[in-house]
Design a protein around this motif. Structure first.
Motif, mmCIF file in Angstrom:
data_model
loop_
_atom_site.group_PDB
_atom_site.id
_atom_site.type_symbol
_atom_site.label_atom_id
_atom_site.label_comp_id
_atom_site.label_asym_id
_atom_site.label_seq_id
_atom_site.Cartn_x
_atom_site.Cartn_y
_atom_site.Cartn_z
ATOM 1 N N HIS A 111 26.837 58.678 19.954
ATOM 2 C CA HIS A 111 25.438 59.036 20.780
ATOM 3 C C HIS A 111 25.663 60.595 21.010
ATOM 4 C CE1 HIS A 111 24.713 54.649 20.639
ATOM 5 N NE2 HIS A 111 25.792 54.447 21.304
ATOM 6 N N THR A 149 22.283 59.138 26.613
ATOM 7 C CA THR A 149 21.674 58.330 25.716
ATOM 8 C C THR A 149 21.577 56.738 26.643
ATOM 9 O OG1 THR A 149 22.695 59.349 23.959
ATOM 10 C CG2 THR A 149 21.866 57.128 23.471
ATOM 11 N N GLN A 181 20.058 52.550 26.408
ATOM 12 C CA GLN A 181 19.790 51.518 25.678
ATOM 13 C C GLN A 181 18.488 50.965 26.583
ATOM 14 O OE1 GLN A 181 22.613 48.725 24.340
ATOM 15 N NE2 GLN A 181 21.272 47.601 23.494
ATOM 16 N N THR A 182 17.455 50.521 25.853
ATOM 17 C CA THR A 182 16.327 49.654 26.654
ATOM 18 C C THR A 182 16.193 48.416 26.264
ATOM 19 O OG1 THR A 182 14.828 50.552 24.847
ATOM 20 C CG2 THR A 182 15.299 52.096 26.727
ATOM 21 N N GLU A 183 15.710 47.650 27.285
ATOM 22 C CA GLU A 183 15.632 46.116 26.756
ATOM 23 C C GLU A 183 14.282 46.061 25.934
ATOM 24 O OE1 GLU A 183 14.430 42.165 29.486
ATOM 25 O OE2 GLU A 183 14.456 43.933 30.297
ATOM 26 N N ASP A 229 17.653 54.341 16.477
ATOM 27 C CA ASP A 229 17.717 52.738 16.794
ATOM 28 C C ASP A 229 16.307 52.304 17.642
ATOM 29 O OD1 ASP A 229 18.455 50.296 18.757
ATOM 30 O OD2 ASP A 229 20.147 50.477 17.632
ATOM 31 N N ASN A 249 15.999 50.623 20.041
ATOM 32 C CA ASN A 249 16.176 50.361 21.580
ATOM 33 C C ASN A 249 17.027 51.565 22.243
ATOM 34 O OD1 ASN A 249 15.685 47.511 20.240
ATOM 35 N ND2 ASN A 249 15.172 47.270 22.593
ATOM 36 N N LEU A 250 16.988 52.792 21.615
ATOM 37 C CA LEU A 250 17.848 53.637 22.250
ATOM 38 C C LEU A 250 17.088 54.904 22.413
ATOM 39 C CD1 LEU A 250 21.186 53.986 20.254
ATOM 40 C CD2 LEU A 250 20.951 53.110 22.530
ATOM 41 N N CYS A 285 17.157 49.477 31.875
ATOM 42 C CA CYS A 285 17.618 50.384 30.955
ATOM 43 C C CYS A 285 19.370 50.338 31.247
ATOM 44 C CB CYS A 285 17.283 51.896 31.384
ATOM 45 S SG CYS A 285 15.573 52.166 31.112
ATOM 46 N N GLN A 286 20.048 51.087 30.234
ATOM 47 C CA GLN A 286 21.445 51.079 30.550
ATOM 48 C C GLN A 286 21.884 52.065 29.671
ATOM 49 O OE1 GLN A 286 23.282 47.361 29.555
ATOM 50 N NE2 GLN A 286 25.542 48.201 29.491
ATOM 51 N N VAL A 320 24.597 54.359 27.685
ATOM 52 C CA VAL A 320 25.662 54.044 26.665
ATOM 53 C C VAL A 320 26.423 55.197 26.488
ATOM 54 C CG1 VAL A 320 24.140 52.427 25.534
ATOM 55 C CG2 VAL A 320 24.187 54.728 24.811
#
Length: 403
Positions: free
Chosen positions: A45, A190, A192-194, A218, A220-221, A259-260, A262
């Protein structure tokens, strides 16, 4: 012994390498000097990404490196842009379809572009790499002489300083620097999204600064650039990952679900810099060595790429005509680049100050302005053309693909 070149570029970021390839492909003898001049492994990432517009894409197509970038499958097009003001009803949206295009631009890893440019340059017999630093510079109106940390001496008809915001060449040349603290720190990471990003670049203006979500390969990124006051940024950086994730999700109004992050959060202070001259004798400054601007509109990389193409175009023409550099004509080119930089810096200042204020009259005014632009076709079209890089003067390589 002195190694002699038509052109020497100091710096091996996207801007310096773009200038190098644009000149080298015309057969002129060039050298590149930088501590790192080899392809580097790409992280899972990347934190350093850029939004490049279609003018920059055209340049890389014409330089025959675009296909290699596409083959990497590590860049993402974006075909929509959504911009809104968090504390008002103001919003505006752009789409590629409105201009009969398939995309508005691409989100691309800086290191990926650098790797592809280095690969292309390494295949040319007229390009030499010096993986070291410049230790000393002497120049006059006819040539520049560089002493490298290795003891090697290089002589060149034209020296390009692409060595970044803290440019040594700019300092050695005693070129005055105008600078101003934007009063903000940018946090990048970076995320990651739901929900999928749907190839949409999003930007929300908050009272403490803008937050951008840039779509990655990606679905969801996203790569985020969250510009906040220094105090707010320090507080955000001190949060745990889960606390930061919640703040981030709330800041974008939950548009992409939870959102998370990574990877680790990286931050840097935002400063406007502007060299009061982009040229001194046989040395020119391009990219961050000449100017740095707020990242809220993603114009920094594109502005530097146009710098690179403009100086390469002028150098190629002059070297092909009589093997020499015409400083009078070169100064005309650099005045164009200075004027372009000043215009972008001023525009970013207006955006930054206009949206980083929670006073009710300003909230109402900016909401009305965004909504009005969104409704008026010709005005909106001009904004889209600016985002595509299709406004004003362009070097030939940045125009519609020649291939």
């Amino acid at each position: 012994m002195i190694d002699k070149f038509d052109l020497v570029i100091v710096g091996a970021g996207i801007v310096g390498l773009t200038a190098a390839l644009a000149v080298a492909k015309e057969g002129h003898q060039i050298a590149i000097v930088a501590p790192k001049l080899a392809e580097e492994a790409l992280p899972e990432h990347a934190q350093r990404v850029s939004a490049i517009n279609l003018a920059s894409v055209n340049a890389y197509k014409n330089l025959n490196v675009w296909q290699g970038l596409l083959n990497s499958q590590r860049l993402s097009p974006y075909n929509q842009m959504q911009v809104w003001d968090k504390n008002s009803i103001g919003k505006i949206g752009f789409s590629a379809a409105e201009q009969n295009l398939s995309e508005l631009g691409y989100i691309i890893e800086n290191q990926l572009v650098e790797n592809e440019l280095i690969k292309a340059l390494a295949e040319l017999d007229n390009c030499r790499f010096y993986q070291t630093e410049v230790e000393q510079l002497d120049q006059d109106i006819e040539q520049a002489l560089l002493k490298l940390a290795t003891g090697e001496l290089l002589q060149t008809k034209l020296l390009i300083g692409a060595d970044g915001a803290n440019s040594k060449l700019r300092t050695w040349l005693d070129i005055p620097l105008t600078f101003s603290d934007y009063g903000q720190t940018a946090i990048v990471a970076t995320v990651q999204t739901e929900l999928p990003h749907e190839l949409t670049a999003r930007q929300v203006f908050t009272p403490d600064g803008p937050l951008a979500f840039l779509p990655l390969v990606d679905s969801n990124l996203c790569s985020i650039v969250w510009s906040q006051t220094h105090q707010q940024a320090d507080q955000l950086l001190a949060l745990s990952d889960s606390e930061f994730n919640n703040k981030l999700t709330a800041a974008i109004d939950g548009n992409l679900g939870q959102c998370q992050i990574v990877n680790s959060r990286m931050s840097f202070p935002l400063t406007m810099r502007y060299a009061q001259s982009f040229i001194k004798d046989t040395c020119v400054l391009i990219g961050d060595a000449a100017h740095t601007i707020h990242p809220l509109a993603g114009q920094g990389a594109n502005l530097g790429i146009i710098d690179a193409l403009a100086i390469a175009e002028a150098a190629n023409q002059q070297l092909s005509e009589n093997g020499q550099i015409n400083l009078v004509k070169l100064k005309q080119v650099m005045r164009w680049r200075q004027a372009d930089a000043v215009e972008r810096i001023a525009a970013m200042y207006v955006f930054k100050t206009g949206f980083s204020n929670d006073l009710l009259p300003l909230k109402i005014a900016r909401a009305a302005a965004l909504n009005l632009v969104d409704l008026i076709g010709p005005v909106k079209s001009k904004f889209i053309q600016a985002a595509l890089g299709n406004t004003g003067r362009l070097p030939e390589l940045a125009k519609t693909s020649l291939t």
